[in-house]
Design an enzyme around this catalytic site. Sequence first.
Site, PDB file in Angstrom:
ATOM      1  N   THR A  95       0.793  -1.238   0.000  1.00 48.27           N
ATOM      2  CA  THR A  95       0.000   0.000   0.000  1.00 48.27           C
ATOM      3  C   THR A  95       0.829   1.293   0.000  1.00 48.27           C
ATOM      4  O   THR A  95       0.626   2.162  -0.848  1.00 48.27           O
ATOM      5  CB  THR A  95      -0.952  -0.009   1.210  1.00 48.27           C
ATOM      6  OG1 THR A  95      -1.863  -1.097   1.025  1.00 48.27           O
ATOM      7  CG2 THR A  95      -1.733   1.283   1.329  1.00 48.27           C
ATOM      8  N   HIS A 137      -2.130  -1.587  -5.823  1.00 49.31           N
ATOM      9  CA  HIS A 137      -1.621  -2.937  -6.122  1.00 49.31           C
ATOM     10  C   HIS A 137      -2.865  -3.751  -6.400  1.00 49.31           C
ATOM     11  O   HIS A 137      -3.979  -3.276  -6.142  1.00 49.31           O
ATOM     12  CB  HIS A 137      -0.847  -3.547  -4.938  1.00 49.31           C
ATOM     13  CG  HIS A 137      -1.599  -3.462  -3.639  1.00 49.31           C
ATOM     14  ND1 HIS A 137      -2.658  -4.282  -3.333  1.00 49.31           N
ATOM     15  CD2 HIS A 137      -1.482  -2.600  -2.583  1.00 49.31           C
ATOM     16  CE1 HIS A 137      -3.144  -3.955  -2.152  1.00 49.31           C
ATOM     17  NE2 HIS A 137      -2.469  -2.922  -1.682  1.00 49.31           N
TER      18      HIS A 137
HETATM   19 ZN    ZN Z   1      -3.093  -1.500  -0.422  1.00 47.02          ZN
HETATM   20 ZN    ZN Z   2      -3.445  -5.129   1.524  1.00 47.64          ZN
END
Ligand code: ZN
Ligand code: ZN
Length: 558
Positions: free
Chosen positions: A92, A366
């Site tokens: 993240t 992601h």
């Molecule tokens: Zn993330």
């Molecule tokens: Zn995650």
Amino acid sequence: MKKLLFLLVLSISFSQCIAVKSKKTTIVPASNSIIEKEFKRPKLIVGIVVDQMRYDYLIKFYNKYGENGFKKLMKQGYNLENVHYNYIPTYTAVGHTSIYTGTTPTNHGIISNNWYDKYEKKSIYCVDDKNYKTVGASTGGEKSPYRMLTTTVSDQLRLAQNMKGKSIGISIKDRSAILPAGHTANAAYWFEGGDEGKFISSTFYMNELPKWVSDFNNNGKANEYLNQTWNTYYDINSYTETLPDNNNYEGLFKGKETPTFPYNLAELRKLNGNYSLLKAIPFGNSIVTDFAEATIIGENLGMSNFTDFLAISYSSTDYVGHQFGVDAKELEDTYIRMDKEIERLILLLDTKVGKENYTLFLTADHAAVEVPAYLNSLKIPGGYFNDDEFKTNLDKITLERFNSTELIENISNYQIYLNKEKIKELKLDANYVSQVIADEILNINNVYKTVTGHTLQTTNFDLGVLQTLQNGYNQKFSGDVLFVPNPTTISYDKTGSTHGSGYSYDTHVPLIFYGNGIKKGQSDNYYPIIDIAPTLTSFLKIAQTNGNTGKPIIEVLE
Ligand code: ZN
Ligand code: ZN
């Protein structure tokens, strides 16, 4: 002196003469045509990051989406269908930083969410900063973006306008609000769970919350969301894209016997961290849209003569993916509801800021892997990486080869940090120790590729997983030996999904540009995620971010 002046005037008029002449030949430099057109920036740039959103969710749930959410962006904006993260690890903090700085951990320095700081000799969290205090609650706000070493688009926009125009980041997660908003942000706000249930900030930005934030925190929204039952938005029998509601690949909330609808939130919050439960359900995204509305109104975003920047990150999608996996009914419902949040946000921007006055992009930090246990049931290889077993084997290797089990200082994020003092003490060569370890750990179960930091510093990889590893490698902060598990092999529970690898299931994300100055269209051309920031700086005609390594995606711009 007079003579000189005369010569100067002469030479100026002479060059003007040439300019006029060259105009007649109709070859006008591109830059001239832009200046002549009278360039105007939109009043607001909105960045939307949907945490853990895979590219294929746009298609997989397409028939479940309404006309005014994701579909509107896809049809009326420019939809880039082959955008990938180009580094490891796909986490993240790294994702958000790379989107907004236009470069990878090699340059921006955010190498993970948490990592081992070899100088401080302890594990650190990307946005922790003890120099600052919490604003708006008793805890949770000792944060700043100082570990991010390069500028963001929002920083460059502020600089370009002589610090006029605002930059604000909002999210459920602190890192997803702080890093995108940049070093020069006016504010970043994130949601503090536990018994707080409020949007908070850090003294890095301010000494107290603005009245509109306190008012928002007192409006009872969080309780409203948590005092209801989470049921599917549409009839669950119509959710034909996902696995049966009750299956072995999903994690349980405390107090639930099966991972199935309905979820009685008022009951569940007692055992699942009170307000923290809100983060883990789709209504965590709803309160972020509510807060985005309050931010736009409270700060008059998009209403001045300067361009403002609002970075919104929706994080609850990530919590749901981690708990239930990418093929769960809960995940499908979360995206059906996410679509409604996008619809609400577009409507909000259209009415408050004006259709012609903003430009937005939507992407993810992601993607995520399918639950390996589920893939195994379909005969697809993959599995689970055992950290303890790896450490035991690594100790065996160092004992056998160097007669010591003290050479390893830390293992995290699939990187090994060597104990340099011990190596010196034993009169060993650190590069040699690294290479031996890299060679030997390849024999450990589920280790697929290995490389030393030294090799990454001295070799240029231009393809595949080793290149993504290289883009994620920071000479100053990364480990001495890096390794990559087998495809679809994760260090995680047997239920739920995760992310972090350089394989396409983790790297392939949506990217849509929409609004003022953006063409309508679609493209399958490959772009790395770091191209977003230079596209924006190019579009805004401002200086590039200072660590930029991306290129503008010209085809999206009008
Ligand atoms: Zn993330
Ligand atoms: Zn995650």
